[in-house]
Design a protein around this motif. Structure first.
Motif, PDB file in Angstrom:
ATOM      1  N   ALA A  49      -0.859  -9.687   0.709  1.00 22.29           N
ATOM      2  CA  ALA A  49      -0.192  -8.871  -0.303  1.00 22.29           C
ATOM      3  C   ALA A  49       0.203  -7.526   0.302  1.00 22.29           C
ATOM      4  CB  ALA A  49      -1.108  -8.664  -1.495  1.00 22.29           C
ATOM      5  N   LYS A  75      -7.177  -6.023  -6.456  1.00 15.93           N
ATOM      6  CA  LYS A  75      -5.992  -5.225  -6.783  1.00 15.93           C
ATOM      7  C   LYS A  75      -5.045  -5.107  -5.594  1.00 15.93           C
ATOM      8  CE  LYS A  75      -8.249  -2.313 -10.290  1.00 15.93           C
ATOM      9  NZ  LYS A  75      -8.710  -0.939 -10.605  1.00 15.93           N
ATOM     10  N   ASN A 106      -2.339 -10.369  -5.074  1.00 10.59           N
ATOM     11  CA  ASN A 106      -3.077  -9.311  -5.744  1.00 10.59           C
ATOM     12  C   ASN A 106      -2.915  -9.395  -7.254  1.00 10.59           C
ATOM     13  OD1 ASN A 106      -0.311  -8.579  -5.333  1.00 10.59           O
ATOM     14  ND2 ASN A 106      -0.808  -6.487  -5.898  1.00 10.59           N
ATOM     15  N   LEU A 121      -3.139  -7.064 -10.773  1.00 18.09           N
ATOM     16  CA  LEU A 121      -3.052  -5.673 -11.216  1.00 18.09           C
ATOM     17  C   LEU A 121      -3.625  -5.541 -12.621  1.00 18.09           C
ATOM     18  CD1 LEU A 121       0.516  -4.697  -9.930  1.00 18.09           C
ATOM     19  CD2 LEU A 121      -1.708  -4.286  -8.847  1.00 18.09           C
ATOM     20  N   THR A 153       4.560  -7.635  -9.424  1.00 15.52           N
ATOM     21  CA  THR A 153       3.960  -7.738  -8.099  1.00 15.52           C
ATOM     22  C   THR A 153       5.003  -8.286  -7.132  1.00 15.52           C
ATOM     23  OG1 THR A 153       3.123  -9.967  -8.580  1.00 15.52           O
ATOM     24  CG2 THR A 153       1.651  -8.111  -9.011  1.00 15.52           C
ATOM     25  N   GLN A 154       4.795  -7.971  -5.858  1.00 18.20           N
ATOM     26  CA  GLN A 154       5.788  -8.327  -4.835  1.00 18.20           C
ATOM     27  C   GLN A 154       5.283  -9.486  -4.002  1.00 18.20           C
ATOM     28  OE1 GLN A 154       7.588  -5.054  -2.588  1.00 18.20           O
ATOM     29  NE2 GLN A 154       7.418  -6.282  -0.719  1.00 18.20           N
ATOM     30  N   THR A 155       6.154 -10.447  -3.776  1.00 18.66           N
ATOM     31  CA  THR A 155       5.862 -11.553  -2.881  1.00 18.66           C
ATOM     32  C   THR A 155       7.143 -11.882  -2.127  1.00 18.66           C
ATOM     33  OG1 THR A 155       5.011 -13.823  -2.760  1.00 18.66           O
ATOM     34  CG2 THR A 155       6.364 -13.273  -4.668  1.00 18.66           C
ATOM     35  N   GLY A 199       6.480 -11.030 -12.541  1.00 19.96           N
ATOM     36  CA  GLY A 199       5.777 -10.298 -13.593  1.00 19.96           C
ATOM     37  C   GLY A 199       6.460 -10.464 -14.924  1.00 19.96           C
TER      38      GLY A 199
END
Length: 933
Positions: A352, A560, A570, A572, A650-652, A680
């Protein structure tokens, strides 16, 4: 009284002994028992208006308390598993928690439309969602105390006009016991004849006070249940992860693999030193492609370990002859435990962006992504020079390394020294209901306040490691530990005791996350007769509801930043809530003795989402006493959940794809790339809407024969895709979906090209679903005098259409096809039934039942999955004073589940489909009950 008694949903489950007319609905608690109460009006799931028991315009079916006892079930999941209208597509079983963050959730899916569209009630009132990561809507049915259930009512059609959101597919209403006097205790034990998966259960119920005579009643129940685990290695059909056409074994092995992409994947110890991994089953004897492979199947739980304890208490007090105050309080504590294979480590797993290693070598990939890369250094005394030198153009390079023609050599490993991945999901579910019901100014009224919460605490117990601590040890970057032999036990000595202790010290044993949902619901509804029509009294019902929903997710600090292995990224924090208010009304109009109309409408307003009005109208036509025709049509909706709306971004990264706007031929930064993806919630999501149509006939030519067939048609529009659209599809259809792609700055070195692109994978409204079919119910009781009574029952569901609209507006038929499109491997069976023969005489009650689900196409391997046909039986005896005995068996012919190639690819379980098949085989049980004063 009408001859059209309610046909029990026991037909669906096959427990036909309780199909006696008039036994499926309990008396209203406020009414004193007396002979003249036989025609008392009662509440029926799906309606605001009390009415005389009998068939309505709604196809409501029932599972009775007697059915539950005879089933041998120790959980609601086991009890509901064979209901034909519950398709495996869209549901969740406890076993599916292996390898997934489901928290041990067990959820049901009417019509295969998913647990998000199946409304679950307790005593006609909403239930707090389970609240696992990514799902703030589904209800865990195993949190409902089985011992406290009096009956279960299933309304198999949309009911938004009565209950609001989430009832598109139908309603399952669990009615709990009340106004009970006396006591009873029971104990049950069951086990597989093959061993493993045993269940133990103990229950006690005690009630005192007669509401009619003493003006009060208090009832207490308590239950404890234990289910033992069963592993893949315990069943031959689930013990290996490869089949004729697919292979779900892993190249992440112990001992470690060194792979050569496009040339060969070889382990230096192959073929004689792979243990505890195994030889590649697909390339045995091939000197180029042969490698060690790890088969996770033996290590996967196919029945998880579970413990459930609950207490339930109810109090009813007659304030006056017409008003009763009531309260219910319950507390459930469930524990689901999972233990599966050790964690894999290699460059195929992403880190992540918040991971402490993200920007460090050798983990950063230089393209905005990072991986849990293992570095095999030539400085290590365990570097296999002769093997690597033959694969590389220059000897002595660290691995990963280029071999000239192809990208890299790669090291893949599995952390056996850290142990298998174990976790416990502990759930606490308190529920409090306070209310008053009775007659006020001629109105039958019920006002209640419900507070309910679900708190899930997931704790890792072994095998999950902190990546930023373990990876440097494996990569020789920790001088105090030195180089670890990644090829042991194939080659070289075992790691030292100090090295093993250092690796084990990186294990994360503790609370991964705590999720909590709360529901506060204030509801008041009332009904009365307001006039007379040719067919009888004209009745109305009105009501209002004010509800507040809250969803909280509190991950550990390591989680997190995405630093715990096995969680895929991750998590959040989330802390969101909303208020909902509604008003609703219903009119029941018996226009003639043979024709009755019922109309209802509901208005709902969801904070920050908007409002919906959902009407419904139904008809009941009975030209002769032997024949009933019924029909209804209504609108439904499902509001986007709190998670759908407010889950943090979240970033992927996407899989490898091509961006046609930045790739001409093979030139451009958009050719064969991975781009950043944002996942998200989407605060702009709108509700799904539906049109539900049902019509059917009930035929009762004699008092001993009844048959019904009910057709259903459901069309859902504005479907919510919580995970967004497939990124490859988006880039291939930029003309339509290009708004989901964000371009970076212009590339100064390549005019007309971009430095980078990103894509939104947030939830989106798109497409439609079309579902239709019919349900059949048949019962024939044959009294034979001294030979007892034989009862034949059949309950089945047939799907004629299950069409899912694709983003390109085409439709795909999902009947008898297992695919990830709708169900993560579950199936919509064309036909599913339960048939039963029941014999009763005096104190004896014996039944044998057949459960049948037909073949379907395994889309993952383009092959047919076989029929699943099992037989159950039960022998009941109540000839001893105050005692009842039930001895029975499930799958008494000990048939294996049909083989599917999807297993191991969709779930961690291999060889069979855990969403509907029971892996225990022949399962025998004994239940002993005792009643006391």
């Amino acid at each position: 009284m009408t001859r059209f008694k309610r046909v029990s949903c026991a037909l669906a489950l096959g427990f036909g002994a309780a199909l006696a007319a008039g036994s499926v609905l309990a008396q209203d608690a406020a009414a004193p028992p007396a002979p003249e109460q036989a025609l008392e009006k009662i509440e029926i799931t799906g309606s605001l208006i009390k009415r005389i028991e009998g068939e309505t315009a709604l196809p409501v079916t029932v599972v009775s308390k007697e059915d539950i006892v005879k089933s041998g079930a120790v959980s609601v999941e086991q009890l509901m598993s064979q209901l034909p209208s519950l398709a495996s597509a869209g549901n969740t079983t406890g076993a599916q928690a292996a390898g997934a963050t489901t928290g041990g959730l067990s959820a049901i899916s009417l019509r295969g439309l998913g647990s998000l569209r199946t409304l679950v009630l307790i005593n006609g009132k909403r239930v707090a969602p389970y609240g696992i990561p990514g799902d703030s809507t589904s209800v865990d049915i195993n949190s409902i105390p089985l011992a406290a259930i009096e009956r279960i009512e299933i309304l198999k059609e949309g009911a938004s006009a009565t209950y609001g959101s989430d009832a598109i597919a139908g309603v399952v209403n669990f009615i709990l016991r009340d106004n009970y006097q006396g006591g009873e205790a029971s104990a049950s034990y069951g086990t597989s004849t093959r061993g493993g998966g045993a269940t133990k259960s103990a229950n006690i119920v005690y009630g005192f006070g007669d509401l009619a005579k003493d003006r009060y009643n208090v009832m207490l129940t308590a239950n404890y249940t234990k289910e033992d685990e069963l592993w893949g290695r315990d069943r031959a059909f689930a013990s290996r992860g490869f089949g004729p056409l697919t292979d779900s074994t892993s190249s992440n092995t112990f001992p470690g693999n060194i792979t050569i992409p496009h040339v060969g994947r070889v382990n230096p110890g192959f073929p004689n030193n792979c243990a505890p991994s195994s030889n590649d089953p697909n390339f045995v004897g091939d000197p180029v492609y042969s490698q060690c492979r790890f088969d996770p199947a033996p290590y996967v739980p196919i029945v998880p370990s579970a413990e459930r304890a609950n207490v339930f208490a109810s109090l009813h007090y007659a304030l006056t002859n017409e008003l009763t105050a009531y309260g219910e309080i319950s507390y459930n504590a469930n524990k689901n435990s999972q233990l599966e294979q050790p964690s894999p480590v290699s460059s195929i797993f992403s880190l992540a962006p918040g991971n402490p290693l993200f920007n460090l070598s050798p983990y950063n990939n230089g393209d905005g992504t990072a991986s849990s890369t293992i570095l095999l250094s030539p400085n290590s005394p365990y570097y296999p020079f002769s093997y690597v030198a033959g694969a590389l153009t220059a000897a002595g390079q660290p691995v990963p390394a280029s071999n000239g023609a192809y990208p890299a050599l790669d090291v893949r490993y599995r952390t056996f020294f850290n142990g298998g991945r174990g976790l416990d999901d502990n759930t606490q579910t308190p529920r409090l209901t306070l209310g008053i019901k009775g007659t006020v100014l001629g109105w039958d009224m019920d006002a209640s306040l419900v507070h309910m919460a679900n708190q899930i605490t997931e704790k890792t117990t072994s095998g999950y490691f902190i990546q930023s601590q373990l990876l440097p040890i494996l990569n020789g970057q920790n001088p105090s530990v030195g180089y670890v032999n990644l090829l042991y036990p194939a080659i070289g000595p075992a790691p030292s005791a100090a090295q093993i202790a250092a690796m084990q010290a990186t294990t994360f044993n503790g609370t991964a996350f705590v999720n909590k949902t709360t529901l506060d619901d204030l509801n008041i509804h009332a009904s009365r007769d307001i006039g007379t029509l040719p067919g009888g009294p004209l009745s109305v019902g009105v009501g209002a509801e004010l509800r507040h929903e809250k969803f909280q997710e509190d991950p550990n600090n390591y989680l997190k930043v995405g630093d715990i292995s096995g969680y895929g990224g991750n998590f959040l924090p989330v802390d969101v809530g909303r208020s909902v208010y509604a008003a609703f009304a219903e009119v029941d109009a018996p226009l003639f003795k043979f024709l009755e109309a019922d109309a209802s409408v509901r208005f709902d307003h969801y904070q920050q989402v908007g409002s919906k009005t959902t009407p419904k109208i139904g008809f009941r036509f009975q030209p002769v006493k032997e024949l009933l025709v019924r029909a209804s049509v209504g609108k439904g909706f499902r509001a986007p959940s709190l998670n759908d709306l407010y889950a943090p971004q979240t970033q992927t990264v996407t899989p490898v794809l091509t961006d046609p706007a930045d790739c001409v031929g093979t030139v451009g930064l958009g050719c064969n790339v991975q781009v950043t993806a944002l996942q998200g919630g989407n605060a702009k999501l709108q509700p799904e809407t539906s049109t539900n149509v049902s019509y059917g006939i009930v035929f009762e030519p004699t008092k001993n024969i009844s048959a019904s067939i009910d057709f259903f048609n459901i069309e859902i529009k504005n479907v919510i895709l919580s995970a967004g659209l497939d990124p490859t599809f988006v880039f291939n259809n930029l003309g339509t979906w290009g708004s989901l792609v964000t371009r970076g700055a212009a590339d100064p070195t390549l005019p007309g090209h971009f430095v980078a692109s990103s894509i939104s994978e947030a939830g989106i409204n798109v497409g439609a679903d079309r579902v239709s079919g019919f349900d059949v119910d048949f019962k024939w009781a044959v009294p034979t005098g001294d030979m007892g009574t034989y009862t034949f029952t059949l309950n089945g569901t047939y799907f004629s259409k299950y069409m899912i609209q694709n983003p390109d507006h085409s439709y795909t038929d999902q009947i008898d096809v297992a695919s990830q499109t709708i169900s993560n491997g579950g199936v919509i069976p064309r036909w599913k039934h339960r048939a039963q023969v029941d014999w009763t005489k005096g104190s004896w009650d014996i039944f044998v039942a057949q459960n049948w689900q037909g073949t379907y196409l395994d889309e993952f391997a383009d092959r047919q999955v076989g029929t699943y046909e099992t037989y159950d039986m039960n022998i009941g005896y109540n000839g001893f004073k105050n005692w009842t005995l039930n001895f029975g068996g499930k799958n008494i012919l000990d048939k294996d589940p049909p083989f599917t190639e999807a297993a191991g690819l969709v779930w961690f379980q291999s060889g069979y489909d855990p969403s509907y098949a029971d892996p225990r085989g022949r399962f025998l049980y004994l239940t002993v009950g005792y009643k006391f004063k």
